[in-house]
Structure formats: C-alpha cells, structure tokens
Design a protein around this motif. Structure first.
Motif, mmCIF file in Angstrom:
data_model
loop_
_atom_site.group_PDB
_atom_site.id
_atom_site.type_symbol
_atom_site.label_atom_id
_atom_site.label_comp_id
_atom_site.label_asym_id
_atom_site.label_seq_id
_atom_site.Cartn_x
_atom_site.Cartn_y
_atom_site.Cartn_z
ATOM 1 N N PHE A 191 7.191 3.324 -1.136
ATOM 2 C CA PHE A 191 6.928 3.069 0.276
ATOM 3 C C PHE A 191 6.783 1.576 0.537
ATOM 4 C CE2 PHE A 191 4.083 2.572 3.949
ATOM 5 C CZ PHE A 191 4.812 3.282 4.900
ATOM 6 N N PHE A 192 6.097 0.860 -0.369
ATOM 7 C CA PHE A 192 5.940 -0.587 -0.174
ATOM 8 C C PHE A 192 7.296 -1.287 -0.213
ATOM 9 C CE2 PHE A 192 5.408 -4.898 -1.843
ATOM 10 C CZ PHE A 192 4.595 -5.439 -0.853
ATOM 11 N N LYS A 193 8.166 -0.839 -1.120
ATOM 12 C CA LYS A 193 9.502 -1.440 -1.191
ATOM 13 C C LYS A 193 10.272 -1.212 0.108
ATOM 14 C CE LYS A 193 10.150 -1.253 -6.209
ATOM 15 N NZ LYS A 193 10.925 -0.660 -7.325
ATOM 16 N N ARG A 194 10.162 0.015 0.645
ATOM 17 C CA ARG A 194 10.850 0.310 1.903
ATOM 18 C C ARG A 194 10.229 -0.468 3.056
ATOM 19 N NH1 ARG A 194 10.297 5.410 -0.280
ATOM 20 N NH2 ARG A 194 8.811 6.092 1.309
ATOM 21 N N LEU A 195 8.900 -0.600 3.027
ATOM 22 C CA LEU A 195 8.212 -1.396 4.055
ATOM 23 C C LEU A 195 8.631 -2.847 3.960
ATOM 24 C CD1 LEU A 195 6.034 -1.678 6.264
ATOM 25 C CD2 LEU A 195 4.345 -1.965 4.435
ATOM 26 N N PHE A 196 8.668 -3.371 2.742
ATOM 27 C CA PHE A 196 9.066 -4.761 2.527
ATOM 28 C C PHE A 196 10.479 -4.988 3.055
ATOM 29 C CE2 PHE A 196 10.788 -8.274 0.055
ATOM 30 C CZ PHE A 196 9.750 -9.194 0.066
ATOM 31 N N SER A 197 11.360 -4.028 2.773
ATOM 32 C CA SER A 197 12.733 -4.147 3.242
ATOM 33 C C SER A 197 12.820 -4.010 4.760
ATOM 34 C CB SER A 197 13.598 -3.082 2.558
ATOM 35 O OG SER A 197 14.912 -3.097 3.049
ATOM 36 N N GLY A 198 12.054 -3.065 5.311
ATOM 37 C CA GLY A 198 12.104 -2.819 6.745
ATOM 38 C C GLY A 198 11.577 -3.977 7.576
ATOM 39 N N LEU A 199 10.649 -4.735 7.022
ATOM 40 C CA LEU A 199 10.047 -5.852 7.756
ATOM 41 C C LEU A 199 10.763 -7.174 7.505
ATOM 42 C CD1 LEU A 199 6.225 -5.077 7.299
ATOM 43 C CD2 LEU A 199 7.624 -4.735 9.343
ATOM 44 N N GLU A 200 11.963 -7.105 6.980
ATOM 45 C CA GLU A 200 12.682 -8.344 6.634
ATOM 46 C C GLU A 200 12.872 -9.249 7.849
ATOM 47 O OE1 GLU A 200 16.871 -9.815 4.574
ATOM 48 O OE2 GLU A 200 16.465 -7.680 4.876
ATOM 49 N N LYS A 201 13.286 -8.664 8.974
ATOM 50 C CA LYS A 201 13.521 -9.478 10.173
ATOM 51 C C LYS A 201 12.218 -10.065 10.705
ATOM 52 C CE LYS A 201 17.702 -7.031 11.619
ATOM 53 N NZ LYS A 201 18.343 -6.218 12.697
ATOM 54 N N THR A 202 11.158 -9.261 10.691
ATOM 55 C CA THR A 202 9.855 -9.777 11.131
ATOM 56 C C THR A 202 9.367 -10.858 10.184
ATOM 57 O OG1 THR A 202 9.302 -7.610 12.057
ATOM 58 C CG2 THR A 202 7.480 -9.136 11.684
ATOM 59 N N ARG A 203 9.599 -10.636 8.890
ATOM 60 C CA ARG A 203 9.183 -11.617 7.887
ATOM 61 C C ARG A 203 9.929 -12.943 8.085
ATOM 62 N NH1 ARG A 203 9.480 -8.491 4.069
ATOM 63 N NH2 ARG A 203 11.635 -8.822 3.408
ATOM 64 N N ASN A 204 11.193 -12.859 8.471
ATOM 65 C CA ASN A 204 11.951 -14.081 8.731
ATOM 66 C C ASN A 204 11.354 -14.872 9.896
ATOM 67 O OD1 ASN A 204 13.715 -13.499 6.659
ATOM 68 N ND2 ASN A 204 15.241 -12.528 7.993
ATOM 69 N N ASN A 205 10.808 -14.138 10.860
ATOM 70 C CA ASN A 205 10.194 -14.807 12.009
ATOM 71 C C ASN A 205 8.856 -15.442 11.660
ATOM 72 O OD1 ASN A 205 12.267 -14.171 13.704
ATOM 73 N ND2 ASN A 205 11.223 -12.439 14.685
ATOM 74 N N ILE A 206 8.077 -14.767 10.819
ATOM 75 C CA ILE A 206 6.720 -15.234 10.529
ATOM 76 C C ILE A 206 6.677 -16.091 9.271
ATOM 77 C CG2 ILE A 206 4.374 -14.516 9.965
ATOM 78 C CD1 ILE A 206 4.746 -12.075 11.661
ATOM 79 N N ALA A 207 7.040 -15.497 8.136
ATOM 80 C CA ALA A 207 6.862 -16.169 6.852
ATOM 81 C C ALA A 207 7.651 -17.470 6.761
ATOM 82 C CB ALA A 207 7.253 -15.228 5.714
ATOM 83 N N LYS A 208 8.897 -17.419 7.182
ATOM 84 C CA LYS A 208 9.711 -18.632 7.075
ATOM 85 C C LYS A 208 9.187 -19.730 8.000
ATOM 86 C CE LYS A 208 13.997 -16.588 5.390
ATOM 87 N NZ LYS A 208 15.465 -16.408 5.614
ATOM 88 N N GLY A 209 8.742 -19.341 9.202
ATOM 89 C CA GLY A 209 8.170 -20.330 10.121
ATOM 90 C C GLY A 209 6.885 -20.927 9.573
#
Length: 441
Positions: free
Chosen positions: A136-154
């Motif tokens: 589930f964490f792997k799927r969550l990690f994959s599913g939040l890729e676009k959100t992660r690009n907005n937050i983590a990369k910024g």
C-alpha cells in the motif's frame, strides 16, 4: 487320617482348603513371592504327611495311589495356574503403564504440534499484513508522485538556495505549500509552528529546518487513537457526499474489510434518488459477501434506514453502513432528509455508536474542501474518506481539510481494488509526499 483320605478331602473342598495352607495362602498373597511361599508350605506338608502315612499305615493299594496322584496333580495344576495368572496380570499392568506413557507422549507431541501450527499461522498473518502495508505504501508513494513534484521538489529547491533563515525563506515555503492545495489557513499554521520551533531550539542552519517542517505538517494530520472505535462496537455509519466521489465504492470496500475482520455487516441502500445507485451497491455487497436492505428507486430514504435498523437489531449485526443521497444543489431538502434519518436512528437504535463519514474526491482540490464545509453545516461530520489520490497533483488537500476543519481524514483511496482503501497514516502520507523512505513499513 491316611494319605489318600487327606487328598480326597482336599479335592472335595474344591482345591480351596480352610486353614493357613493351600489356596488360601494364594488368595492372601500378592505377588510371586507369596506364591512361592505357598508352594513351599504345600510341598513340606505333603512330604511330612507321606512320612507319617508310610510309618503308620498299611501299604496303599494301587487305586488309592492313583487317586492321591490325581489329587496332588490337581492341586499343583491350580498352583501353576495361579502363578501363570499372576505373571499374566503383571504383564498386563506393565503393558497398560507402557500404553499410558505412550499416550502421554503422543498428547505432548500433539500439543507441541498445535502450538507450532498456531505460531506459524500468526507469523504468516503478520508477514501478510506487513507485505500488504508495504504494498500500500508503494502504491501511495506512486500515486502521490504529482503532488510530491509540487511539494518536495519546491521545498528542496528552497533549502538548497537559501543559506540563512530569514523572512524570505519562510515566504518561499509558504508559497510552495499554498500552491500544493494545502490552503492558506493550514499553511499559516504550519509556518507559525515552524517559526516557533526554530526560535525555541535556536536553529541557525537551513538544513536543520526541513525535518522540523515535516514534523509540523504531520502534527496537522494526526488521527486520534479512538478514530476507529466504531469497528469494535454496535455502530451505525452514515456515508455522505456528492455523486461521483466514490461513495458507493467506499462502502463496498469498507464492508468487505470489516467482513474479513470477522464483523457482521449490513448495508442500507438509502440513496434512492440516483439512477443505478441501488444496483451498484447490491453488486458491491455481493462481492463483499454482506447483506443489503434496499427498496425500489424513489422510495423514502428514511424508510429504508428504518427497515435496515430493524433488520440490524434482529440479526445482531455489528455494523450498519448507510448510503445516502448527495444533492447539494438543494441544501434545504438534503438537510431535512438527514435530520429525519438521524431522528429515526436516535429513536430506533439509541445505544448505537454513531459515525458520519463524508466522502471527497481528492482530485478536486479546494472544491473538496468547499464540499466538506457545506456538508458540515447540515450534518455532524466525524471523519473524511479521501478517494482518488492516485495520480492527482492536489493530494495536499488532505492536509488542508484536516487542518482547516478539524475533521480527521480516516481513510484514503488510491485505486479500484478493495485493498486500495486503507486507514489514514499521517506519517506514511507525509513521508510519501517528501520522498522519505518509510522505515516503519
């Protein structure tokens, strides 16, 4: 008494003479030693009698001698039989003791095997659960890729470009969080919390702020330890939400999970206005293996809930899950409908534990927050189910809703499978947002 007369008398007494000799000794004895003593006494007495008879009586006739021999043989046969019986009895006792000992060993072996089997089953269940969490964490990690690009990369860009902690540093972080749909109100709380901790802990290096920021975001999303108490009580759960957010699907998935955990679940199809809503819910309950109470399309939703409450009590149901209509375009009718349903539940099942879940589509971002606010005006919302987080760039709304409304996110969905709807874990969610390995998983 002559030799022949003595043995004849013994034969007439059926080989059980009175007095301290003969078979009486055998009866009183207990074991081979007593039998040996009895035989010795009998032989001694026999020899003495023979000596007396020879010295005092006339020579015996052949017939008398034959009779005496037969009597003696009978007595000796009885003695031998008694010896054999005693030996056989001893063998039986030894055999029984050996069998009892063998049974005890086998019972101990069976107990050990059962313990090993139970331990193996528990370990396998634990491994399966751990594997499911990792998946589930792997799927969550994959599913939040676009959100992660907005937050983590910024955020990473800010921390790599600033060398000191100043007002511009905080403003840059604030802008990134707002753009990620975390919302102005929640973002302000996160930034103020960060400022306070930097000051209290006398942080000087920019790199040391990142972990504080992550912890500040997690603090906005923690779920209370009693958030899932309804799963272990006699409960009635209402599902509220507009059409198309995944309300029916969420009911089906949760009912399946509860059934798998040994709960007796009943579903009420009280969304009688949306076309095909009842058929869809019937299909999900069939897949989950739980019962459903439904009426025809256009029926009174409160009547459906009444029938479901009656059935739940009669069937000793653990949890009743109630679908409801989502007609925000007519708030007055919706409010009256929910009030009527709540009155019926309070009257018909006053002891039931109550939960009201609102189901929100994570892809709608701030619109989901607006829906939550509107429904909060007509119902006492106790938890949020956030669906369709896989592939969205607006996953930050999970932080915004909980921070702004104070309503906990209890479940999140990242796919169509039953196991793709799981309890919300703030640590795992934020770790997935910031590309942090989830060591607990």
């Amino acid at each position: 008494m002559g030799f022949f007369s003595m043995f004849k008398k013994k034969k007439e007494e059926t080989d059980v003479p009175e007095g301290p000799s003969g078979s009486e000794v055998l009866k009183e004895g207990s074991g081979l030693e007593n039998i040996k003593d009895a035989i010795s006494l009998e032989i001694d007495k026999e020899e003495k009698s023979t000596e007396v008879d020879i010295s005092t009586e006339e020579p015996l006739e052949e017939e008398e001698i034959a009779d005496s021999v037969n009597v003696t043989g009978s007595l000796q046969g009885a003695i031998r039989e008694a010896v054999f019986e005693e030996i056989s009895s001893g063998d039986e006792i030894i055999k029984e003791e050996a069998e009892e000992e063998q049974e005890e060993v086998e019972e101990m072996h069976m107990d050990t095997m059962q313990d090993d089997i139970q331990e193996a089953v528990a370990e396998e269940a634990e491994k399966s659960e751990e594997k499911e969490k990792k998946g589930f964490f792997k799927r969550l990690f994959s599913g939040l890729e676009k959100t992660r690009n907005n937050i983590a990369k910024g955020i990473d860009s800010i921390f790599s470009s600033f060398s000191s902690i100043d007002e511009d540093f905080y403003e840059e972080i604030e802008e990134v969080l707002v753009m990620a749909d975390i919302g102005v109100h929640t973002t302000n709380e996160i930034i103020e919390n960060l400022r306070t901790r930097v000051k209290e802990e006398k942080i000087k290096e920019v790199s040391e702020c990142k972990q504080l920021l992550i912890e500040s975001i997690k603090s906005q999303m923690q779920v209370d330890k009693h958030a899932y108490d309804f799963e272990d009580k006699k409960s009635v759960v209402l599902f509220i939400g507009v059409n198309g957010v995944g309300k029916t699907t969420s009911i089906g998935k949760i009912s399946s999970q509860l059934k798998s955990n040994g709960k007796k679940v009943l579903v009420a199809a009280a969304d009688t206005f949306r076309a095909a809503a009842i058929e869809q819910l019937e299909e999900w309950t069939k897949r989950a293996g739980v019962d459903i109470i439904a009426q025809k399309e256009g029926s009174d939703p409160a009547a459906v809930v009444f029938d479901a409450l009656t059935a739940a009590k009669a069937r000793n149901t653990d949890i009743l899950l109630c679908d409801t209509a989502g007609r925000l375009h007519n708030k007055k009718n919706l409010m009256e409908e929910l009030k009527k349903i709540n009155r019926i539940i309070d009257r018909e099942y006053p002891g039931a534990y109550r939960e009201n879940f609102i189901v929100l589509d994570g892809t709608t971002g701030q619109n989901a927050l607006a829906q939550a606010k509107q429904f909060s005006e007509v119902a006492d919302i106790t938890g949020i189910i956030l669906t369709k987080l896989d592939g969205t760039a607006k996953g930050g709304i999970a932080i915004a809703i909980q921070g702004e409304l104070g309503i906990p996110v209890k479940y999140i969905g990242i796919g169509e499978k039953i196991e793709d709807l799981q309890r919300f874990d703030a640590d795992a969610f934020v770790n997935a947002l910031f590309d942090i390995e989830d060591t607990e998983q």
